[in-house]
Design a protein around this motif. Structure first.
Motif, PDB file in Angstrom:
ATOM      1  N   UNK A 182       0.850  -1.191   0.000  1.00 50.10           N
ATOM      2  CA  UNK A 182       0.000   0.000   0.000  1.00 50.10           C
ATOM      3  C   UNK A 182       0.882   1.236   0.000  1.00 50.10           C
ATOM      4  N   UNK A 183       0.685   2.084  -0.986  1.00 51.88           N
ATOM      5  CA  UNK A 183       1.459   3.318  -1.095  1.00 51.88           C
ATOM      6  C   UNK A 183       0.498   4.465  -1.383  1.00 51.88           C
ATOM      7  N   UNK A 184       0.524   5.484  -0.534  1.00 51.00           N
ATOM      8  CA  UNK A 184      -0.475   6.546  -0.647  1.00 51.00           C
ATOM      9  C   UNK A 184      -1.827   5.990  -0.261  1.00 51.00           C
ATOM     10  N   UNK A 185      -2.749   5.953  -1.200  1.00 53.09           N
ATOM     11  CA  UNK A 185      -4.066   5.359  -0.922  1.00 53.09           C
ATOM     12  C   UNK A 185      -4.398   4.258  -1.924  1.00 53.09           C
ATOM     13  N   UNK A 186      -3.353   3.666  -2.545  1.00 53.25           N
ATOM     14  CA  UNK A 186      -3.585   2.591  -3.513  1.00 53.25           C
ATOM     15  C   UNK A 186      -2.583   1.464  -3.309  1.00 53.25           C
ATOM     16  N   UNK A 187      -2.935   0.305  -3.832  1.00 57.92           N
ATOM     17  CA  UNK A 187      -1.997  -0.813  -3.862  1.00 57.92           C
ATOM     18  C   UNK A 187      -1.105  -0.613  -5.085  1.00 57.92           C
ATOM     19  N   UNK A 188       0.191  -0.420  -4.849  1.00 57.06           N
ATOM     20  CA  UNK A 188       1.128  -0.105  -5.925  1.00 57.06           C
ATOM     21  C   UNK A 188       1.888  -1.323  -6.425  1.00 57.06           C
ATOM     22  N   UNK A 193       8.485  -9.497  -7.291  1.00 56.16           N
ATOM     23  CA  UNK A 193       7.943  -8.156  -7.056  1.00 56.16           C
ATOM     24  C   UNK A 193       7.246  -7.700  -8.330  1.00 56.16           C
ATOM     25  N   UNK A 194       5.937  -7.505  -8.236  1.00 53.69           N
ATOM     26  CA  UNK A 194       5.130  -7.126  -9.399  1.00 53.69           C
ATOM     27  C   UNK A 194       4.526  -5.748  -9.187  1.00 53.69           C
ATOM     28  N   UNK A 224       0.821   2.219 -11.500  1.00 55.31           N
ATOM     29  CA  UNK A 224       1.694   2.654 -10.410  1.00 55.31           C
ATOM     30  C   UNK A 224       3.041   3.108 -10.979  1.00 55.31           C
ATOM     31  N   UNK A 225       3.619   4.198 -10.479  1.00 55.87           N
ATOM     32  CA  UNK A 225       4.913   4.681 -10.984  1.00 55.87           C
ATOM     33  C   UNK A 225       6.045   3.758 -10.521  1.00 55.87           C
ATOM     34  N   UNK A 226       6.782   3.217 -11.465  1.00 52.41           N
ATOM     35  CA  UNK A 226       7.790   2.206 -11.146  1.00 52.41           C
ATOM     36  C   UNK A 226       8.892   2.747 -10.245  1.00 52.41           C
ATOM     37  N   UNK A 227       9.462   3.902 -10.585  1.00 52.74           N
ATOM     38  CA  UNK A 227      10.610   4.411  -9.832  1.00 52.74           C
ATOM     39  C   UNK A 227      10.224   4.736  -8.389  1.00 52.74           C
ATOM     40  N   UNK A 228       9.117   5.452  -8.211  1.00 56.42           N
ATOM     41  CA  UNK A 228       8.694   5.812  -6.854  1.00 56.42           C
ATOM     42  C   UNK A 228       8.314   4.577  -6.052  1.00 56.42           C
ATOM     43  N   UNK A 229       7.584   3.661  -6.695  1.00 56.48           N
ATOM     44  CA  UNK A 229       7.159   2.457  -5.990  1.00 56.48           C
ATOM     45  C   UNK A 229       8.363   1.639  -5.542  1.00 56.48           C
ATOM     46  N   UNK A 230       9.332   1.452  -6.423  1.00 57.25           N
ATOM     47  CA  UNK A 230      10.519   0.681  -6.068  1.00 57.25           C
ATOM     48  C   UNK A 230      11.285   1.344  -4.930  1.00 57.25           C
ATOM     49  N   UNK A 231      11.421   2.669  -4.983  1.00 52.27           N
ATOM     50  CA  UNK A 231      12.144   3.386  -3.938  1.00 52.27           C
ATOM     51  C   UNK A 231      11.453   3.251  -2.584  1.00 52.27           C
TER      52      UNK A 231
END
Length: 436
Positions: free
Chosen positions: A347-353, A372-373, A378-385
């Protein structure tokens, strides 16, 4: 009865996540935890707010109920939660939503379920069979628990192990029979627990140890008269509304596994009493009920959720709220799994990323990221970080020294680079002063 509330999809999503205690600062003083760790106060407040936290035996990462609390309040000593449940008895185990930890104040609201369990035809059939096949065994078992309890089934003087597979069970696969432990003693303890005669007083390597309910449940709670069925259901539905924030009848019924028609009737009664509010959510087919104190302020969460987390109990609800289709693959053959064995929604922000298949390799001190999917959009760079940071946090909580990311999944390569870079920086960091 208050006017119906009209909510956008975003407002409903934020209200639901806030009610589930996600994306909010931990409340109350940190009592009973270590430095920088949450303690008994936060754990108890979270349990009261959620109403039920599912328990599961799978321990590939950590027990699910520990993870559900971690997702909401961050690191905490698991011994504090165990103490809150099995020594202070502020929480108890019973069938809420599946096997669950629940605040002890809900015990009177579940007595009707215990009484119906004790009157069920299945319990009667079990007692009749035991009377024929093992005369006097149930009375002897109960007397032994009263004298020696708490006891696990393996500690019974006669666990009543099966010598041969009973003909009535010959058609079942071994995996289906695993819960029996091939022991009538184990089954008897579970039946007596379901009927409310026994309660779970503790666990040893997750194996439940049973004692008389009157010695586990606080006296003032245990001696209180059971709530009548309809009053008890109102208490459970009200708890579910507050835990969900905004919910359909189906959502409410699923939370404590109540009959849908009775849940609908109880929700209407609570609405007429002004304890919950009617509402509609844009895009939802069915009407909703709301906690009058709902908070739809935008949520900014970052949490790895257990596959058994209450956010995803109702899969249709998870899709309506989060656009997330929960896939549960523990019992799917490995070759047919799409995401993995023990997959945690991120969960990132208010969504499942993203969703991540995790395993704790305890002997090696390593958190294994087996897949890891990335979720669509979802934004890849932000989600991965953000995910890399969350993985470091959970690895530290679990006392795992390193993180290893495999190549499976479209987010793995990016995530692996971040994890490796972080490990490299840590290795180059000069050591701190020696402790004296």
């Amino acid at each position: 009865m208050g006017d119906a509330v009209e909510m956008s999809a975003a407002q409903a999503r934020n209200a639901a996540l806030a009610a589930q205690q996600l994306g909010r600062p931990a409340r109350g003083p940190r009592s009973g935890g270590g430095a920088g760790q949450a303690g008994a106060s936060e754990l108890n407040q979270t349990a009261v707010a959620l109403g039920a936290i599912q328990i599961d035996a799978v321990n590939v990462l950590t027990r699910s109920h520990y993870l559900s609390f971690y997702s909401r309040i961050g690191p905490f000593p698991t011994s504090v939660l165990d103490g809150l449940t099995y020594r202070q008895h502020r929480l108890f185990e019973y069938w809420g939503h599946s096997a669950s930890l629940m605040p002890v104040r809900l015990y009177p609201a579940l007595r009707w379920r215990m009484e119906e369990y004790a009157r069920s035809k299945h319990y009667s059939a079990f007692r009749d069979r035991m009377g024929r096949e093992r005369p006097g065994y149930l009375d002897a078992l109960l007397a032994e628990v009263a004298e020696r309890g708490p006891l696990a089934w393996t500690e019974l003087s006669d666990p009543a192990r099966w010598q041969n597979l009973p003909p009535r069970l010959a058609r079942y696969a071994d995996s289906t029979l695993a819960w029996h432990g091939r022991s009538d003693g184990k089954a008897a303890l579970e039946w007596l627990y379901g009927a409310g005669i026994l309660a779970i007083a503790g666990r040893r390597n997750f194996e439940p140890r049973y004692d008389l309910a009157e010695r586990v449940i606080p006296a003032e709670i245990n001696s209180a008269p059971p709530l009548p069925r309809e009053e008890a259901q109102r208490a459970l539905v009200l708890t579910a509304v507050k835990a969900l924030g905004v919910a359909t009848v189906r959502d409410l019924a699923d939370y404590f596994r109540l009959p849908a028609a009775e849940t609908r009737a109880r929700a209407r009664e609570l609405t007429e009493d002004g304890k919950i509010r009617p509402g509609t959510v844009a895009g939802w087919e069915h009407a909703a009920y709301l906690d009058p104190d709902f908070d739809a302020t935008p949520v900014s969460a970052r949490a790895l959720l257990s596959p058994f987390d209450s956010v995803t109990w109702q899969r249709d609800r998870a899709e309506r709220l989060l656009g997330y289709r929960h896939v549960f693959e523990l019992y799917v053959p490995p070759a047919k799994r799409r995401y993995g064995y023990y997959v945690l929604p991120f969960l990132l922000g208010d969504t499942i990323a993203a969703r991540v298949d995790l395993k704790a390799a305890r002997d090696a001190g390593t958190l294994l990221v087996l897949a890891a999917h990335l979720e669509p959009a979802a934004p890849a760079a932000q989600t991965a970080s953000e995910l890399a940071e969350e993985l470091r946090s959970i690895a530290n909580w679990l006392s795992l020294d390193s993180i290893q990311v495999s190549g499976s999944g479209d987010l793995s390569a990016h995530l692996r680079k971040l994890v490796q870079a972080s490990a490299g920086r840590a290795a180059r960091r000069p050591p701190g002063p020696a402790c004296r």
